[in-house]
Scaffold this motif. Structure first.
Motif, PDB file in Angstrom:
ATOM      1  N   VAL A 562       0.835  -1.191   0.000  1.00 41.50           N
ATOM      2  CA  VAL A 562       0.000   0.000   0.000  1.00 41.50           C
ATOM      3  C   VAL A 562       0.872   1.244   0.000  1.00 41.50           C
ATOM      4  CG1 VAL A 562      -0.189  -0.062   2.522  1.00 41.50           C
ATOM      5  CG2 VAL A 562      -1.835   1.238   1.203  1.00 41.50           C
ATOM      6  N   GLN A 563       0.476   2.216  -0.790  1.00 39.75           N
ATOM      7  CA  GLN A 563       1.069   3.543  -0.759  1.00 39.75           C
ATOM      8  C   GLN A 563      -0.006   4.496  -0.251  1.00 39.75           C
ATOM      9  OE1 GLN A 563       4.428   4.191  -1.878  1.00 39.75           O
ATOM     10  NE2 GLN A 563       4.075   6.038  -0.669  1.00 39.75           N
ATOM     11  N   GLU A 564       0.274   5.170   0.855  1.00 42.85           N
ATOM     12  CA  GLU A 564      -0.707   6.041   1.484  1.00 42.85           C
ATOM     13  C   GLU A 564      -0.271   7.496   1.374  1.00 42.85           C
ATOM     14  OE1 GLU A 564      -3.184   5.695   5.507  1.00 42.85           O
ATOM     15  OE2 GLU A 564      -1.093   6.217   5.898  1.00 42.85           O
ATOM     16  N   TYR A 565      -1.261   8.358   1.150  1.00 39.16           N
ATOM     17  CA  TYR A 565      -1.048   9.801   1.115  1.00 39.16           C
ATOM     18  C   TYR A 565      -2.004  10.436   2.121  1.00 39.16           C
ATOM     19  CZ  TYR A 565       0.962   8.360  -3.346  1.00 39.16           C
ATOM     20  OH  TYR A 565       1.683   7.715  -4.322  1.00 39.16           O
ATOM     21  N   PHE A 588      -5.672   8.863   1.305  1.00 39.98           N
ATOM     22  CA  PHE A 588      -5.894   8.056   0.107  1.00 39.98           C
ATOM     23  C   PHE A 588      -4.865   6.939   0.121  1.00 39.98           C
ATOM     24  CE2 PHE A 588      -4.873   6.854  -4.238  1.00 39.98           C
ATOM     25  CZ  PHE A 588      -6.129   6.594  -4.766  1.00 39.98           C
ATOM     26  N   GLN A 589      -5.321   5.694  -0.062  1.00 37.70           N
ATOM     27  CA  GLN A 589      -4.436   4.536  -0.043  1.00 37.70           C
ATOM     28  C   GLN A 589      -4.578   3.762  -1.355  1.00 37.70           C
ATOM     29  OE1 GLN A 589      -6.006   2.580   3.459  1.00 37.70           O
ATOM     30  NE2 GLN A 589      -4.527   3.569   4.812  1.00 37.70           N
ATOM     31  N   ASN A 590      -3.457   3.483  -1.959  1.00 37.94           N
ATOM     32  CA  ASN A 590      -3.414   2.731  -3.213  1.00 37.94           C
ATOM     33  C   ASN A 590      -2.873   1.329  -2.912  1.00 37.94           C
ATOM     34  OD1 ASN A 590      -3.430   1.974  -5.897  1.00 37.94           O
ATOM     35  ND2 ASN A 590      -1.513   3.012  -6.384  1.00 37.94           N
ATOM     36  N   TYR A 591      -3.746   0.327  -3.058  1.00 36.87           N
ATOM     37  CA  TYR A 591      -3.404  -1.052  -2.696  1.00 36.87           C
ATOM     38  C   TYR A 591      -3.145  -1.907  -3.923  1.00 36.87           C
ATOM     39  CZ  TYR A 591      -4.183  -1.240   2.319  1.00 36.87           C
ATOM     40  OH  TYR A 591      -4.058  -1.088   3.675  1.00 36.87           O
ATOM     41  N   THR A 614      -6.250 -10.526  -4.531  1.00 33.48           N
ATOM     42  CA  THR A 614      -6.946  -9.870  -5.630  1.00 33.48           C
ATOM     43  C   THR A 614      -6.077  -8.739  -6.130  1.00 33.48           C
ATOM     44  OG1 THR A 614      -8.135  -8.480  -4.067  1.00 33.48           O
ATOM     45  CG2 THR A 614      -9.213 -10.514  -4.761  1.00 33.48           C
ATOM     46  N   ALA A 615      -6.528  -8.065  -7.152  1.00 33.05           N
ATOM     47  CA  ALA A 615      -5.625  -7.185  -7.882  1.00 33.05           C
ATOM     48  C   ALA A 615      -5.339  -5.858  -7.187  1.00 33.05           C
ATOM     49  CB  ALA A 615      -6.176  -6.941  -9.283  1.00 33.05           C
ATOM     50  N   ALA A 616      -6.319  -4.953  -7.115  1.00 32.62           N
ATOM     51  CA  ALA A 616      -6.015  -3.609  -6.647  1.00 32.62           C
ATOM     52  C   ALA A 616      -7.269  -2.937  -6.110  1.00 32.62           C
ATOM     53  CB  ALA A 616      -5.438  -2.778  -7.781  1.00 32.62           C
ATOM     54  N   GLN A 617      -7.068  -1.984  -5.206  1.00 31.89           N
ATOM     55  CA  GLN A 617      -8.188  -1.208  -4.682  1.00 31.89           C
ATOM     56  C   GLN A 617      -7.685   0.113  -4.138  1.00 31.89           C
ATOM     57  OE1 GLN A 617      -9.547  -3.950  -1.546  1.00 31.89           O
ATOM     58  NE2 GLN A 617      -9.042  -2.392  -0.006  1.00 31.89           N
ATOM     59  N   ASP A 645     -12.871   1.535  -3.328  1.00 29.18           N
ATOM     60  CA  ASP A 645     -13.157   1.224  -4.730  1.00 29.18           C
ATOM     61  C   ASP A 645     -12.203   0.131  -5.169  1.00 29.18           C
ATOM     62  OD1 ASP A 645     -15.139   3.128  -4.990  1.00 29.18           O
ATOM     63  OD2 ASP A 645     -13.759   4.695  -5.653  1.00 29.18           O
ATOM     64  N   ILE A 646     -12.741  -1.035  -5.504  1.00 30.38           N
ATOM     65  CA  ILE A 646     -11.915  -2.111  -6.047  1.00 30.38           C
ATOM     66  C   ILE A 646     -11.758  -1.842  -7.534  1.00 30.38           C
ATOM     67  CG2 ILE A 646     -11.733  -4.594  -6.443  1.00 30.38           C
ATOM     68  CD1 ILE A 646     -13.291  -5.029  -3.885  1.00 30.38           C
TER      69      ILE A 646
END
Length: 770
Positions: A562-565, A588-591, A614-617, A645-646
């Protein structure tokens, strides 16, 4: 799920504390720091003002928490925006933490929660029994967001830090007794003894027993009960030269009947449920689960008809449901000043034993029954060097960390025994124990890490914080799924055939490496305003499922990254005789490679819990808190919003936000004043609202509608200067009926059953301290 009724303490960087002694330097604490009302926290492994630290933190002192009447860790969610605590599976002694939309429903060995629980600065990898540690507490801190640099792997959602009171050099004692409805009685005691100028001892303990609030109408047995004993002993040594060493031994044992599983909904068209009707049409004397589920709707809200454990050939266990657990550990923290540096070592050992048996359908028919056992131990060792450099403009901490967890984790289950017998052409009088399966195995998780973090002060207004951590994580698993009574192996080849019983043991292992980091720019033009922007990289460890029955299921699931802002703003405003503080955080977190738990029926007809990537969310949201202090009055308002949001890999029927509400609102009011010649009056009221919550990943029947809980408490302390106090309290004033967990297999097995939060509870308290 009790919510603390207090004038607490709020949010993403704000807290209220009173009657708290300022902590010694280097303690992990949340205390009143000075006359301005600042709270001191150690979210970055050093003491800082909560109002100024550039992290979303909720903190509460133990003294303030005690005035709310909080009895377990579930109470903390009333004061922490976006923190949700639900049952872990159906357990009443283990829980699942959710922060910023991240949650794990079942934490098997080799499966870790994204929100860590810490006690005395040591990670508690398994939450069994941890909920009952909320006594004689110095502070609780809730850190929201990725904590991958200073707290390590798995902290992608955040961390909850519980710090117990440590021994002091003053003789002190306290006794608190409570009685309440459902035959509740609770006794807590503490004794602090200075043994010498350089040694002090503190002993605290608690016993609590309460009748269950749910009754099985078939035999009158109660469920959702409480019955535990716990104590801790702490020894603090200060031999001189600034050296301090504190050793804590803690122990807990719980013996309860376990959760009531309410039959909630049944699907007559599901293959397993439909088979009962088909076999009855053929004249076979099998159960009618549809009619039994319908009967549940005619019973009272705190009643069900489980009718289980009376023996008979279909009863593969022959005893009533139960849940037993024992948890004990030893921690040591040693601090040694060396010139301008401080050396700190934190050691921890913990042993967890757990056994439970539950009827997972809640009706007299033998559908699915399961027993679980865990025997796990963990070791951890952390060494830190803290100091300042560059004319004291740089604060830094460097450390190395070692963690080992190993043990066994397994389950047995009986699933649709009547269907199994008929499908095998066996008489319905055949003992069902022949088809009781056993899934599980042993596992080992070992991690080594090194980290470096610091804060550089460019000017009086600007600071830059950064850090990095490198982790090596090695895990191994061994499983042997079988039908023990028949000597049949359940581990399948790719073609679906089973291995011979003598070849049923299978193993796998893997090693992962990861680098996590964070960077924060902070702007603080005055003590009344702090603004920051940060980005953090974190990962949650990979692992294995110990319920695997094939090579595909025993394949490792990989770490999620995860990259979090985060953007934050904290303010403090003096309003004449009042003080207003606010804290706002946007995140905002990019998984990637998100780990998902799925319950289903495998090829052998077994209910399984498998973890896959699973892929990304994207997780995103906001947290806002405001606190107003004016003389004897305190008021806090908190709001938290989270959504998911997946973006890739959405599974059929999957709900994106599970185990957490999209909206949370909390309001607390507190009035405290001395009554001349009588004592210290304290009045508390709190309201907490949660919007709808999906309690299962893909089950439409698992939706819990929004609800609000109201708690009240009134206390009078130090009556006439005697040290005696009295209080009255009520939790869940409006007697809301709400679910906190489900067995969500409506699509897979044809039904769903639910566990519910605590109803209205009330009682009286009497205390004495000196």
């Amino acid at each position: 799920m009790l919510l603390a009724s207090a004038a607490l303490i709020s949010g993403a960087g704000q807290a209220w504390a009173e009657d708290a002694t300022p902590a010694p330097a280097r303690d992990a604490t949340a205390t009143a720091g000075n006359e301005t009302g600042d709270i001191v926290v150690t979210a970055r492994r050093r003491e800082e003002s909560l109002q100024n630290v550039p992290i979303a933190v909720t903190a509460v002192s133990g003294a303030a928490l005690a005035k709310t009447g909080a009895t377990d860790i579930a109470n903390i969610q009333a004061v922490a925006p976006s923190l949700t605590i639900t049952t872990q599976g159906t357990s009443r002694t283990a829980f699942a933490l959710s922060l910023r939309g991240q949650r794990t429903n079942e934490a098997q060995l080799l499966t870790d929660q994204p929100v860590g629980a810490y006690f005395a600065e040591v990670l508690q990898a398994r939450s069994i029994g941890f909920a009952s540690s909320l006594y004689d507490i110095q502070s609780v801190q809730v850190l929201k967001g990725v904590q991958g640099t200073l707290f390590g792997r798995n902290m992608t959602g955040g961390a909850v830090l519980v710090e117990p009171n440590r021994p002091t050099d003053k003789l002190a004692a306290e006794v608190v007794a409570q009685v309440g409805n459902y035959k509740m009685h609770d006794v807590y005691g503490m004794l602090n003894i200075p043994l010498a100028d350089w040694a002090s001892l503190r002993v605290a303990g608690k016993t609590r027993e309460r009748k269950g609030y749910t009754t099985d109408v078939s035999d009158g047995r109660d469920y959702d009960d409480q019955n535990y004993d716990t104590f801790r002993a702490s020894l603090r040594l200060t031999p001189g030269g600034g050296i301090e060493s504190t050793t804590i031994f803690d122990w807990l044992r719980s013996r309860i009947h376990g959760s009531a599983l309410y039959p909630t909904a049944i699907n007559p068209a599901a293959p397993a449920i439909g088979a009962y009707a088909y076999f009855r049409s053929l004249g076979l004397n099998v159960a009618d689960p549809v009619a039994q589920f319908a009967r549940q709707q005619t019973l009272g809200r705190q009643q069900f008809d489980q009718g289980f454990g009376d023996g008979g050939n279909l009863d593969a266990y022959g005893f009533k449901p139960y849940e037993y657990s024992k948890n004990w550990g030893v921690t040591n923290r040693t601090i040694i000043p060396v010139g301008d540096l401080t050396l700190k070592n934190v050691f921890g050992y913990r042993k967890v034993e757990y056994a439970s048996f539950q009827d997972l359908d809640g009706v007299p028919a033998f559908l699915i029954n399961s027993a679980q056992t865990r025997n796990i131990e963990q070791y951890s060792e952390e060494f830190q060097v803290q100091g300042k450099a560059l004319d004291n403009r740089l604060n830094f901490v460097a450390g190395i960390y070692y963690f080992l967890e190993q043990g066994s984790d397994g389950s047995t289950s009986q699933q649709f025994p009547e269907l199994a017998l008929v499908s095998q052409g066996l008489p319905l009088t055949t003992p069902a124990v022949l088809f009781r399966n056993a899934l599980g195995g042993t596992g080992r998780a070992e991690a080594v890490a090194g980290y470096l973090a610091g804060t550089y002060k460019f000017s009086d207004k600007f600071q830059l914080s950064a850090g990095g951590r490198y982790t090596t994580d090695k895990r191994s698993a061994t499983v042997s799924p079988q039908l023990p009574a028949l000597g049949v192996c359940l581990y399948r080849r790719p073609d679906g055939t089973s291995f011979p019983f003598a070849q049923c043991t299978h193993s796998n292992s893997n090693t992962w490496n990861a680098f996590t980091w964070d960077v924060t720019l902070q702007y603080q033009p005055s003590d009344a305003l702090t603004a920051y922007i940060s980005t953090r990289k974190g990962f949650r460890a990979g692992g294995f499922s110990l319920r695997a029955t094939s090579d595909a299921e025993l394949a490792p699931f990989n770490p999620e990254k995860v990259q979090e802002y985060e953007l934050g703003l904290k303010t403090r405003t003096d309003l004449g005789g009042a003080r207003l503080t606010t804290a706002t955080a946007l995140f905002f977190q990019n998984y990637r490679n998100v780990q998902k738990q799925q319950a289903g029926i495998d090829g052998g007809g077994n209910v399984t819990t498998i973890i896959s990537n699973t892929a990304a969310q994207h997780n995103y949201g906001a947290e806002f808190d405001a606190g107003l202090h004016s003389g004897p009055f305190d008021m806090t308002l908190s709001y938290a919003y989270v959504n998911i949001d997946i973006t890739k890999g959405l599974q059929p029927f999957e709900h994106e936000l599970v185990g957490a509400p999209q909206h949370q609102v909390g309001v607390t009011l507190n009035y405290a004043t001395p009554l001349a010649g009588l004592g210290d009056l304290n009045l508390n009221a709190s309201m907490s609202y949660r919007s709808k919550i999906w309690l299962d990943l893909n089950d439409d029947q698992s939706l819990q509608k929004g609800y609000a809980l109201v708690n009240l408490r009134a206390s009078l302390g130090n009556i006439k200067g005697t040290g005696i106090g009295a209080a009255a309290f009520v939790n869940n004033l409006t007697d809301q009926f709400y679910r906190v967990g489900v067995i969500g297999i409506y699509r897979e097995a044809g039904y769903i059953s639910s566990t519910y939060g605590e109803p209205r509870t009330y009682g009286l308290e009497l205390s004495y301290k000196f």
